[in-house]
Design a protein around this motif. Structure first.
Motif, PDB file in Angstrom:
ATOM      1  N   ASN A   7     -81.571  25.950   3.024  1.00 49.99           N
ATOM      2  CA  ASN A   7     -81.207  26.672   1.818  1.00 49.99           C
ATOM      3  C   ASN A   7     -82.060  26.208   0.639  1.00 49.99           C
ATOM      4  O   ASN A   7     -81.539  25.765  -0.384  1.00 49.99           O
ATOM      5  N   PRO A   8     -83.385  26.286   0.777  1.00 45.75           N
ATOM      6  CA  PRO A   8     -84.235  25.808  -0.315  1.00 45.75           C
ATOM      7  C   PRO A   8     -84.063  26.685  -1.546  1.00 45.75           C
ATOM      8  O   PRO A   8     -83.832  27.888  -1.423  1.00 45.75           O
ATOM      9  N   GLN A   9     -84.190  26.096  -2.721  1.00 38.26           N
ATOM     10  CA  GLN A   9     -83.878  26.831  -3.935  1.00 38.26           C
ATOM     11  C   GLN A   9     -85.043  26.935  -4.909  1.00 38.26           C
ATOM     12  O   GLN A   9     -84.947  27.622  -5.906  1.00 38.26           O
ATOM     13  N   HIS A  10     -86.141  26.239  -4.646  1.00 38.21           N
ATOM     14  CA  HIS A  10     -87.262  26.326  -5.596  1.00 38.21           C
ATOM     15  C   HIS A  10     -88.375  27.203  -5.006  1.00 38.21           C
ATOM     16  O   HIS A  10     -88.712  27.064  -3.819  1.00 38.21           O
ATOM     17  N   PRO A  11     -88.936  28.082  -5.820  1.00 35.07           N
ATOM     18  CA  PRO A  11     -90.008  28.948  -5.306  1.00 35.07           C
ATOM     19  C   PRO A  11     -91.166  28.178  -4.681  1.00 35.07           C
ATOM     20  O   PRO A  11     -91.804  28.660  -3.740  1.00 35.07           O
ATOM     21  N   TYR A  12     -91.442  26.955  -5.169  1.00 33.39           N
ATOM     22  CA  TYR A  12     -92.526  26.184  -4.566  1.00 33.39           C
ATOM     23  C   TYR A  12     -92.152  25.760  -3.143  1.00 33.39           C
ATOM     24  O   TYR A  12     -92.985  25.803  -2.234  1.00 33.39           O
ATOM     25  N   THR A  13     -90.911  25.341  -2.970  1.00 33.03           N
ATOM     26  CA  THR A  13     -90.455  24.971  -1.624  1.00 33.03           C
ATOM     27  C   THR A  13     -90.548  26.182  -0.692  1.00 33.03           C
ATOM     28  O   THR A  13     -90.970  26.066   0.457  1.00 33.03           O
ATOM     29  N   TRP A  14     -90.166  27.323  -1.229  1.00 30.59           N
ATOM     30  CA  TRP A  14     -90.323  28.551  -0.430  1.00 30.59           C
ATOM     31  C   TRP A  14     -91.777  28.745  -0.039  1.00 30.59           C
ATOM     32  O   TRP A  14     -92.078  29.104   1.091  1.00 30.59           O
ATOM     33  N   GLY A  15     -92.639  28.527  -1.021  1.00 29.28           N
ATOM     34  CA  GLY A  15     -94.067  28.705  -0.779  1.00 29.28           C
ATOM     35  C   GLY A  15     -94.569  27.780   0.323  1.00 29.28           C
ATOM     36  O   GLY A  15     -95.324  28.189   1.204  1.00 29.28           O
ATOM     37  N   ARG A  65     -98.390  29.866 -10.554  1.00 34.50           N
ATOM     38  CA  ARG A  65     -98.467  30.228  -9.139  1.00 34.50           C
ATOM     39  C   ARG A  65     -97.163  30.865  -8.649  1.00 34.50           C
ATOM     40  O   ARG A  65     -97.049  31.197  -7.468  1.00 34.50           O
ATOM     41  N   CYS A  66     -96.201  31.015  -9.566  1.00 28.24           N
ATOM     42  CA  CYS A  66     -94.864  31.403  -9.138  1.00 28.24           C
ATOM     43  C   CYS A  66     -94.707  32.927  -9.215  1.00 28.24           C
ATOM     44  O   CYS A  66     -95.109  33.555 -10.194  1.00 28.24           O
ATOM     45  N   ASN A  67     -94.126  33.498  -8.182  1.00 26.07           N
ATOM     46  CA  ASN A  67     -93.909  34.950  -8.172  1.00 26.07           C
ATOM     47  C   ASN A  67     -92.688  35.365  -8.976  1.00 26.07           C
ATOM     48  O   ASN A  67     -92.431  36.548  -9.149  1.00 26.07           O
ATOM     49  N   TYR A  68     -91.907  34.391  -9.421  1.00 24.56           N
ATOM     50  CA  TYR A  68     -90.658  34.730 -10.098  1.00 24.56           C
ATOM     51  C   TYR A  68     -90.663  34.311 -11.559  1.00 24.56           C
ATOM     52  O   TYR A  68     -89.676  34.470 -12.255  1.00 24.56           O
ATOM     53  N   ALA A  69     -91.783  33.776 -12.041  1.00 25.57           N
ATOM     54  CA  ALA A  69     -91.816  33.231 -13.398  1.00 25.57           C
ATOM     55  C   ALA A  69     -91.505  34.303 -14.440  1.00 25.57           C
ATOM     56  O   ALA A  69     -90.932  34.013 -15.493  1.00 25.57           O
ATOM     57  N   HIS A  70     -91.871  35.540 -14.132  1.00 28.51           N
ATOM     58  CA  HIS A  70     -91.666  36.595 -15.129  1.00 28.51           C
ATOM     59  C   HIS A  70     -90.188  36.941 -15.322  1.00 28.51           C
ATOM     60  O   HIS A  70     -89.824  37.627 -16.267  1.00 28.51           O
ATOM     61  N   LEU A  71     -89.348  36.462 -14.435  1.00 29.89           N
ATOM     62  CA  LEU A  71     -87.927  36.816 -14.546  1.00 29.89           C
ATOM     63  C   LEU A  71     -87.203  36.000 -15.602  1.00 29.89           C
ATOM     64  O   LEU A  71     -86.043  36.242 -15.905  1.00 29.89           O
ATOM     65  N   ASN A  72     -87.888  34.974 -16.163  1.00 33.40           N
ATOM     66  CA  ASN A  72     -87.178  34.028 -17.003  1.00 33.40           C
ATOM     67  C   ASN A  72     -87.414  34.243 -18.496  1.00 33.40           C
ATOM     68  O   ASN A  72     -87.186  33.360 -19.296  1.00 33.40           O
ATOM     69  N   GLY A  73     -87.905  35.385 -18.860  1.00 30.93           N
ATOM     70  CA  GLY A  73     -88.065  35.717 -20.278  1.00 30.93           C
ATOM     71  C   GLY A  73     -88.945  34.734 -21.023  1.00 30.93           C
ATOM     72  O   GLY A  73     -88.663  34.385 -22.166  1.00 30.93           O
ATOM     73  N   GLY A  74     -90.005  34.258 -20.384  1.00 32.33           N
ATOM     74  CA  GLY A  74     -90.931  33.368 -21.072  1.00 32.33           C
ATOM     75  C   GLY A  74     -90.562  31.901 -21.001  1.00 32.33           C
ATOM     76  O   GLY A  74     -91.351  31.044 -21.377  1.00 32.33           O
ATOM     77  N   ALA A  75     -89.372  31.584 -20.525  1.00 33.45           N
ATOM     78  CA  ALA A  75     -88.950  30.178 -20.479  1.00 33.45           C
ATOM     79  C   ALA A  75     -89.848  29.374 -19.549  1.00 33.45           C
ATOM     80  O   ALA A  75     -90.148  28.205 -19.807  1.00 33.45           O
ATOM     81  N   SER A  76     -90.334  29.989 -18.480  1.00 32.02           N
ATOM     82  CA  SER A  76     -91.152  29.266 -17.508  1.00 32.02           C
ATOM     83  C   SER A  76     -92.436  28.749 -18.135  1.00 32.02           C
ATOM     84  O   SER A  76     -92.959  27.705 -17.739  1.00 32.02           O
ATOM     85  N   GLU A  77     -92.963  29.498 -19.125  1.00 27.93           N
ATOM     86  CA  GLU A  77     -94.235  29.113 -19.717  1.00 27.93           C
ATOM     87  C   GLU A  77     -94.059  28.123 -20.865  1.00 27.93           C
ATOM     88  O   GLU A  77     -95.033  27.531 -21.328  1.00 27.93           O
ATOM     89  N   THR A  78     -92.859  27.996 -21.378  1.00 29.28           N
ATOM     90  CA  THR A  78     -92.684  27.187 -22.582  1.00 29.28           C
ATOM     91  C   THR A  78     -91.792  25.969 -22.369  1.00 29.28           C
ATOM     92  O   THR A  78     -92.014  24.919 -22.979  1.00 29.28           O
ATOM     93  N   HIS A 127     -85.975  27.638 -13.677  1.00 37.93           N
ATOM     94  CA  HIS A 127     -85.273  28.418 -14.690  1.00 37.93           C
ATOM     95  C   HIS A 127     -84.484  29.579 -14.112  1.00 37.93           C
ATOM     96  O   HIS A 127     -83.652  30.161 -14.795  1.00 37.93           O
ATOM     97  N   LEU A 128     -84.786  29.945 -12.891  1.00 36.90           N
ATOM     98  CA  LEU A 128     -84.065  31.080 -12.317  1.00 36.90           C
ATOM     99  C   LEU A 128     -82.565  30.789 -12.303  1.00 36.90           C
ATOM    100  O   LEU A 128     -82.145  29.656 -12.056  1.00 36.90           O
ATOM    101  N   SER A 129     -81.773  31.823 -12.528  1.00 36.93           N
ATOM    102  CA  SER A 129     -80.333  31.616 -12.455  1.00 36.93           C
ATOM    103  C   SER A 129     -79.950  31.459 -10.994  1.00 36.93           C
ATOM    104  O   SER A 129     -80.641  31.969 -10.106  1.00 36.93           O
ATOM    105  N   PRO A 130     -78.875  30.729 -10.722  1.00 36.79           N
ATOM    106  CA  PRO A 130     -78.474  30.513  -9.326  1.00 36.79           C
ATOM    107  C   PRO A 130     -78.362  31.826  -8.565  1.00 36.79           C
ATOM    108  O   PRO A 130     -78.728  31.917  -7.390  1.00 36.79           O
ATOM    109  N   LYS A 131     -77.922  32.850  -9.269  1.00 41.53           N
ATOM    110  CA  LYS A 131     -77.737  34.129  -8.597  1.00 41.53           C
ATOM    111  C   LYS A 131     -79.082  34.746  -8.200  1.00 41.53           C
ATOM    112  O   LYS A 131     -79.283  35.169  -7.048  1.00 41.53           O
TER     113      LYS A 131
END
Lengths: 360, 357, 337
Positions: B263-271, B309-322, B339-343
């Motif tokens: 049940n990995p939860q980080h996009p990098y681990t998925w990668g 490198r993350c495919n989901y960074a855009h879902l976080n409203g800019g938080a991933s970049e800042t 930053h992704l929400s658990p859901k």
């Protein structure tokens, strides 16, 4: 050699290659490196790096040579590209015997047979720009390109996922994965028919490995390339290969198509190899019965007689120490050299790959 | 066994607190000032490890996994590396201890085995000499006694004819035997903590299996804490109880081996999981690589180091970049820095990633 | 191992023969290529008033008119059994090993060399001892304190040492310590005449230090580079991981490997110096091989020059051989494979 004018647009895929046609065939290939000793430097023995290989490579396929260190897979790769001259045996490329061609006669053939090396840094001259490195094959082979070498090189760079602006940079400015891409671009410059790739991804990080594996597959589809892949990572080999040859101490002990080899391996060594691969699945931890080979691979200077695997084989009988098992076809497209093969027709598979798939 | 062993140095150590676990690393930072800027090899990691347990640290080159282990061992030059945070080994903070105090612990209470056993052993001394040396630094015994001990250790790690092989040089050993000899040397003083840095990367697969078995057996026998550092997820799955995934000098996910693999939860681990072909599953048509390349440690991307490198960074409203995500517990000790929400995470894992692995 | 040893010794002997042949050819063939006849050569060995016939007779007697290989054969034979030289007034016997006979001083060359080799050996040996200790020591300190002020100043001194020629440092030190302060001998004495080793050292201390300075400087740089490399080796990290003291790590694990290549260079340097430390011996007027060669060259005394060349070649080949054998002792990987 004569200077040939080549229209690059005409080079790739001019003769529509018939899939399934034999591109390379190897018969009884032997390479011994002499060992000299004593006062007079007499030859006292030989490293039997490669000792009687017979196999074919069909156009458009990927054949992998796998095995542990000392099994002769790298030597085989160097023989196929004729970086080494065989001690005995025949290498036939497109119907032409190239086993003992001189350096000069081999040169035009170098365009068709190229090699990718493991260490992407060691194989790139640090004092040359990327443009010079990738463009070198054109100069060496006197190939004229339609819009000049620079344009051709930039197209190659794009093809392997680099930017054309990288033309004037030096190898040290790139990461390992990018360097391997540079190496691949150079390899592709002359649109070869056969690429021998010696551990092309094993020096790379996992995430980069996947990029390069995918790139190699894309290029194969695009240019009808034929690969001979030399690798030790059995998971990667399974992913990329159509057929796999397992080598042990200079001999092929088993050769089969991918599915056959991974699901019904016949040679005990193959079974042991597959069983030793660590699998990223915690459920298997500790409760999987593994075949653990004892000790290390013996020295290729003094390989065990008859079946070379008998010293480590759990099935070995007296016959294995006296009679060498021939490489026999035991199932369609599946050859193994063993007196007591596993997984023969009717037997239930005991390998990890197969059991897991049965469970899926 | 949980009683801290008597140690003459321990009394002199300034103790602010003793740490909670046998090994308790808190906010460890290892920075190397260079002409080009500060290389933040390790930039704030924390973990705990008990005796008898194995922690796997996974990451690619430059993720800081090896630097972490070297700083625990105190093998970085002071002055060259700037180390902050705390490393409690059985209650003693190694970061604030003097180099001499740490030296006395090295080899005795914590030991290390390295990737390439050929270059890690001195070519001019016999294997026995090198083990005897390791034993005699910390034990006042005669050479004969130490030699006997060395032969016992070689026997224990499965080297045939140990009484003869003890006088052989490293280059006369095969790769697997050398790594066994390294392990014998590391375990000669019965350390409580064993760090294995890519212990099987240079070995053949059948030999790798033997060495992994050996490490597992010896850990059971000696009840030591083990840290295994590797890029090979298969190897950690074999050994580790807990796994820490590192990226750009920080831990981005931490959990039990089951958490990480099932049940990995980080996009990098998925990668990472998507990048490696699996021999135990149906063959996939294509691998799913992580785009781009690992970051330079001088110029770690702002915000989440993985965001380019993350495919989901855009879902976080800019938080991933800042904003740098903290490593937060998402339940039962499974921690993730994302930053992704658990859901969203659960959704992405269930629908995008898991079916393709 | 034994086969290796025998092979090396045979190789060394063959090499020496090649060296003698080439040297012989240079000294006796090259003048002829330059247009000199056998008579021209012989004219140097007879009095100024001699007539052409007398000169020719001498040339025949000395064998200058014989083919070169015969002359060479005689020379080699002389090395083992001695040789007779008949140059007119008398027949001189040159006992084995005959390295040639100087017609200018009317003496065989070998006894001269025998008398001078110990002087050169004293000079080279003492200097080598000093430069090995100071050079390697400096190199270690510099490597361990890399980038520090100490490192940089030591390396600057070393750079000066490598750059300054012996006749400069030698004359400078002579003028300061001998003539100025009067602390050391003024040169020109034969240290071997001293019966007391203290006086022997007193005579030699200044040449030793001057010569050692040159070599110590390059050894310091070599050691530093070697140490920097080995201290980054994996096995040094392993040694630290075992909990060894830094001292043991540096001396036992780092230095042992770093010194191996220096051993090679040391052997060759010493071998080279044994064939005559020309500049040092000349500057300090020490009666060694080098000075002997210079004097012989000045008066064109070919047999002497040939003798010195052969002795020098012998020492270099010998040093090479010893270094190779020592290497096998130091590095077990060489020994076994």
């Amino acid at each position: 050699m004569t200077i040939e004018e080549i229209d690059p647009t005409a080079v790739p895929g001019v003769e529509a290659p018939a899939i399934g046609e034999e591109l390379l065939s190897v018969d009884g290939l032997v390479k011994h490196f002499p060992i000299r000793k004593g006062l007079l430097q007499r030859q006292t023995g030989a490293v039997q790096a490669v000792d009687g290989l017979t196999f074919n490579v069909t156009r458009g396929e990927t054949l992998s040579l796998v095995g542990e260190s000392g099994c002769g897979k790298t030597t085989t790769g160097r023989l196929l590209t004729r970086l080494l001259e065989p001690t005995a045996g025949k290498i036939v490329f497109e119907g032409r015997d190239i086993s003992h061609l001189s350096e000069g006669k081999m040169r035009p053939l170098r365009r068709d047979v190229q090699m990718i090396f493991q260490d992407p840094y060691g194989s790139l001259n640090p004092r040359h720009t990327v443009g010079k490195i990738v463009g070198a094959p054109y100069r060496l082979q006197n190939v004229k390109t339609e819009h000049g070498v620079k344009r051709a090189v930039q197209e190659l760079l794009e093809l392997v996922g680099l930017s054309p602006e990288h033309y004037n940079r030096y190898p040290h400015e790139f990461s390992g994965g990018q360097r391997q891409r540079i190496g691949i671009a150079r390899t592709l410059a002359l649109r070869p028919k056969l690429i021998v790739a010696d551990e092309p991804v094993s020096a790379l990080d996992v995430s980069i490995q996947a990029q390069v594996v995918n790139l190699l597959e894309d290029l194969q589809n695009e240019f009808d390339l034929t690969y001979v892949m030399i690798a030790h990572d059995l998971s990667v080999v399974r992913h990329v290969s159509d057929r796999v040859a397992v080598m042990y101490l200079g001999k092929i002990v088993e050769i089969a198509d991918r599915v056959g080899l991974y699901e019904t391996p016949m040679h005990p060594y193959t079974v042991a190899l597959l069983s030793a691969v660590p699998v990223p699945d915690t459920k298997r931890k500790g409760n999987v019965k593994r075949i653990r080979l004892e000790g290390d691979v013996p020295s290729p200077i003094n390989p065990p007689p008859a079946c070379r695997f008998h010293t480590r084989c759990w099935k070995a009988q007296d016959i294995c120490k006296t009679v060498e098992p021939p490489l026999l076809q035991l199932a369609p497209g599946h050859q193994a050299a063993c007196h007591f093969p596993e997984n023969q027709a009717g037997e239930v598979s005991t390998t990890p790959a197969a059991t897991n798939q049965a469970g899926n | 066994m949980t009683e801290p062993a008597d140690n003459t140095v321990q009394g002199t150590v300034q103790r602010i607190e003793r740490g909670e676990a046998f090994l308790d690393v808190r906010d460890l930072k290892v920075h190397f000032p260079t002409d080009d800027g500060v290389v933040k090899s390790v930039d704030g990691i924390s973990f705990q490890l008990e005796r008898g347990k194995t922690l796997g640290i996974v990451g690619e080159s430059g993720s800081g996994k090896s630097v972490t282990s070297l700083s625990i061992m105190g093998l970085h030059k002071r002055g060259v590396a700037k180390i902050s945070g705390q490393i409690f080994l059985d209650g003693q903070d190694l970061v604030s201890s003097t180099p001499e105090e740490v030296r006395l612990l090295r080899g005795k209470r914590m030991a290390m085995i390295f990737q390439d056993p050929l270059s890690a052993m001195h070519p001019f001394y016999t294997v026995g000499t090198q083990i005897v040396e390791a034993y005699r630094v910390h034990n006042k015994v005669s050479k004969q006694v130490a030699r006997k001990h060395a032969i016992e250790m070689l026997d224990r790690v499965g080297i045939p004819q140990p009484d003869k092989r003890v006088d052989a040089y490293p280059h006369q050993f095969s790769g697997g035997m050398r790594q066994r000899a390294m392990i014998a040397m590391a375990l000669s003083c019965d350390p409580d903590l064993l760090i294995a840095d890519e212990p099987t990367t240079a070995l053949d697969v059948t030999v790798q299996a033997q060495i992994l078995d050996l490490i597992r057996d010896l850990q059971r026998e000696f009840n030591s804490a083990v840290i295994i550092i590797t890029h090979d997820l298969g190897v950690v799955a074999e050994l580790a109880d807990d796994i820490q995934v590192m990226y750009g000098g920080r831990a981005i996910e931490y959990g039990t081996a089951e958490d990480i693999f099932d049940n990995p939860q980080h996009p990098y681990t998925w990668g990472l999981l998507g990048s490696m072909p699996r021999i135990d599953r149906e063959r996939t048509e294509r691998l799913i690589p992580i785009k781009g390349t690992p970051p330079s440690l001088i110029n770690v991307p702002k915000g989440c180091a993985f965001n380019p490198r993350c495919n989901y960074a855009h879902l976080n409203g800019g938080a991933s970049e800042t904003e740098r995500p903290e490593l937060l517990d998402i339940g039962a000790g499974h921690k993730v820095a994302c930053h992704l929400s658990p859901k969203e995470r659960q959704h992405a894992w269930e629908t995008d990633i898991k079916p393709k692995l | 191992m034994f086969a290796y040893l025998v092979r090396r010794v045979i190789g060394a002997v063959i090499l020496l023969f090649i060296v003698t042949a080439v040297t012989f050819a240079i000294f006796f063939l090259v003048p002829k290529l330059g247009g000199a006849t056998a008579d021209d050569l012989a004219s140097r060995y007879v009095g100024k008033s001699a007539g052409a016939a007398q000169i020719h007779e001498t040339a025949v007697r000395l064998g200058f008119t014989d083919p070169l290989y015969e002359q060479y054969g005689r020379f080699v034979k002389g090395l083992f059994v001695g040789q007779e030289y008949n140059y007119g007034p008398a027949t001189e016997h040159c006992p084995a090993p005959c390295f040639g006979y100087s017609f200018l001083t009317q003496q065989p060359v070998w006894p001269d060399l025998v008398a001078r080799i110990p002087v050169t050996a004293s000079l080279a040996g003492g200097a080598a001892f000093i430069w090995l200790i100071t050079g390697v020591g400096t190199g270690i300190i510099s490597a361990l304190k890399r980038g520090s002020v100490l490192d940089r100043s030591l390396m600057s001194v070393a750079l000066a040492g490598v750059s300054l020629p012996i006749f400069f440092t030698g004359l400078l030190s002579l003028s300061i310590f001998s003539y100025g302060l009067g602390w050391t001998a003024q040169g020109g004495t034969n240290p071997l005449d001293e019966t007391n080793p203290v006086w022997w050292a007193y005579d030699l201390i200044l040449p030793w230090v001057t010569l050692a300075f040159l070599y110590a400087a390059s050894y310091a740089r070599l050691t530093r580079a070697g140490m920097l490399e080995t201290m980054n080796e994996d096995f040094v990290r392993t040694a630290r991981a075992k909990g060894l003291t830094e001292r043991t790590v540096v001396m036992k694990h780092g230095l042992r490997s770093a010194l191996t290549p220096i051993l090679t260079i040391f052997g060759l340097d010493l071998g080279l110096l044994m064939g005559g430390a020309i500049l040092t011996e000349t500057t300090f007027s020490l009666p060694g091989i080098g000075q002997y060669a210079v004097i012989a060259l000045r008066v064109n005394d070919l047999p002497k020059v040939l003798g010195v060349t052969l002795v020098a070649a012998f020492f270099i080949v010998l040093a090479n051989l010893i270094v190779d054998l020592l290497y096998a002792v130091v590095d077990p990987r060489v020994r076994i494979s």
